[in-house]
Design a protein around this motif. Structure first.
Motif, PDB file in Angstrom:
ATOM      1  N   HIS A  59       2.814  -4.722   1.382  1.00  0.00           N
ATOM      2  CA  HIS A  59       2.595  -3.525   0.650  1.00  0.00           C
ATOM      3  C   HIS A  59       3.259  -3.429  -0.763  1.00  0.00           C
ATOM      4  O   HIS A  59       2.828  -3.446  -1.749  1.00  0.00           O
ATOM      5  CB  HIS A  59       2.567  -2.241   1.434  1.00  0.00           C
ATOM      6  CG  HIS A  59       1.980  -0.987   0.704  1.00  0.00           C
ATOM      7  ND1 HIS A  59       3.045  -0.246   0.295  1.00  0.00           N
ATOM      8  CD2 HIS A  59       0.727  -0.365   0.214  1.00  0.00           C
ATOM      9  CE1 HIS A  59       2.158   0.877  -0.558  1.00  0.00           C
ATOM     10  NE2 HIS A  59       0.876   0.651  -0.434  1.00  0.00           N
ATOM     11  N   ASP A  60       4.685  -3.327  -0.633  1.00  0.00           N
ATOM     12  CA  ASP A  60       5.555  -2.937  -1.620  1.00  0.00           C
ATOM     13  C   ASP A  60       5.376  -4.061  -2.603  1.00  0.00           C
ATOM     14  O   ASP A  60       5.568  -3.914  -3.807  1.00  0.00           O
ATOM     15  CB  ASP A  60       6.891  -2.293  -1.368  1.00  0.00           C
ATOM     16  CG  ASP A  60       6.803  -1.057  -0.799  1.00  0.00           C
ATOM     17  OD1 ASP A  60       5.909  -0.158  -0.587  1.00  0.00           O
ATOM     18  OD2 ASP A  60       7.955  -0.759  -0.164  1.00  0.00           O
ATOM     19  N   SER A  61       5.784  -5.245  -2.526  1.00  0.00           N
ATOM     20  CA  SER A  61       5.826  -6.474  -3.036  1.00  0.00           C
ATOM     21  C   SER A  61       4.479  -6.810  -3.870  1.00  0.00           C
ATOM     22  O   SER A  61       4.584  -7.050  -4.762  1.00  0.00           O
ATOM     23  CB  SER A  61       6.344  -7.795  -2.405  1.00  0.00           C
ATOM     24  OG  SER A  61       5.209  -7.958  -1.537  1.00  0.00           O
ATOM     25  N   ILE A  62       3.514  -6.349  -3.115  1.00  0.00           N
ATOM     26  CA  ILE A  62       1.949  -6.791  -3.926  1.00  0.00           C
ATOM     27  C   ILE A  62       2.071  -5.608  -4.748  1.00  0.00           C
ATOM     28  O   ILE A  62       1.357  -5.663  -6.004  1.00  0.00           O
ATOM     29  CB  ILE A  62       0.876  -6.653  -2.810  1.00  0.00           C
ATOM     30  CG1 ILE A  62       1.034  -8.132  -1.938  1.00  0.00           C
ATOM     31  CG2 ILE A  62      -0.433  -6.627  -3.535  1.00  0.00           C
ATOM     32  CD1 ILE A  62      -0.015  -8.200  -0.670  1.00  0.00           C
ATOM     33  N   LEU A  63       2.412  -4.229  -4.651  1.00  0.00           N
ATOM     34  CA  LEU A  63       2.208  -3.244  -5.504  1.00  0.00           C
ATOM     35  C   LEU A  63       2.904  -3.679  -6.835  1.00  0.00           C
ATOM     36  O   LEU A  63       2.548  -3.248  -7.959  1.00  0.00           O
ATOM     37  CB  LEU A  63       2.675  -1.981  -4.984  1.00  0.00           C
ATOM     38  CG  LEU A  63       1.484  -1.249  -4.020  1.00  0.00           C
ATOM     39  CD1 LEU A  63       1.979   0.259  -3.537  1.00  0.00           C
ATOM     40  CD2 LEU A  63       0.262  -1.219  -4.826  1.00  0.00           C
TER      41      LEU A  63
END
Length: 140
Positions: free
Chosen positions: A36-40
């Motif tokens: 989630h965080d890296s894709i965001l």
């Protein structure tokens, strides 16, 4: 930005923050899982490439129009810009990722300075600090 997006950008219509929160922080987290965080972060960079802004003042206005909160510049140095964000959401009892905003800022500053940039965020009780660093030896 095309004409329809320009109209949306300056529209006075408002989306309820709870609905926005459900999509942004609940649904996306469910779909993306541990990535989630890296894709965001990388999505924020992509959005910045789609909406290139020429000044830091335009970045501040974009944050406001996107409903991301009140952004201000806390400090500017020769190889770093510190931004202060008061989010639209009150963080109390909510799990919120600010990696989208972080990636967006990194890419905008990279475009504006011409140097490879990276953003790191620090969450405080009622605000977020984004440290956007760039190396003047690392031209894009």
């Amino acid at each position: 930005m095309d004409k329809k997006e320009e109209q949306l950008f300056h529209s006075e219509e408002h989306v309820p923050l709870f609905g926005y929160h459900l999509i942004r922080n609940v649904l996306l987290h469910e779909l993306l899982g541990k990535e989630h965080d890296s894709i965001l972060y990388w999505t924020g960079k992509s959005i910045a490439r789609s909406y290139p802004l020429l000044t830091k003042e335009e970045i501040i206005e974009f944050f406001y129009q996107a409903g991301w909160g009140d952004l201000s510049i806390k400090k500017e140095g020769k190889d770093e810009v510190l931004f202060h964000l008061t989010p639209s959401f009150h963080k109390k009892q909510l799990t919120i990722s600010y990696q989208l905003e972080s990636g967006f800022l990194a890419e905008q500053i990279q475009k504006q300075t011409g140097f490879i940039s990276e953003a790191i965020l620090t969450e405080k009780k009622d605000h977020i600090i984004f440290s956007v660093k760039f190396d003047r030896k690392d031209a894009v």
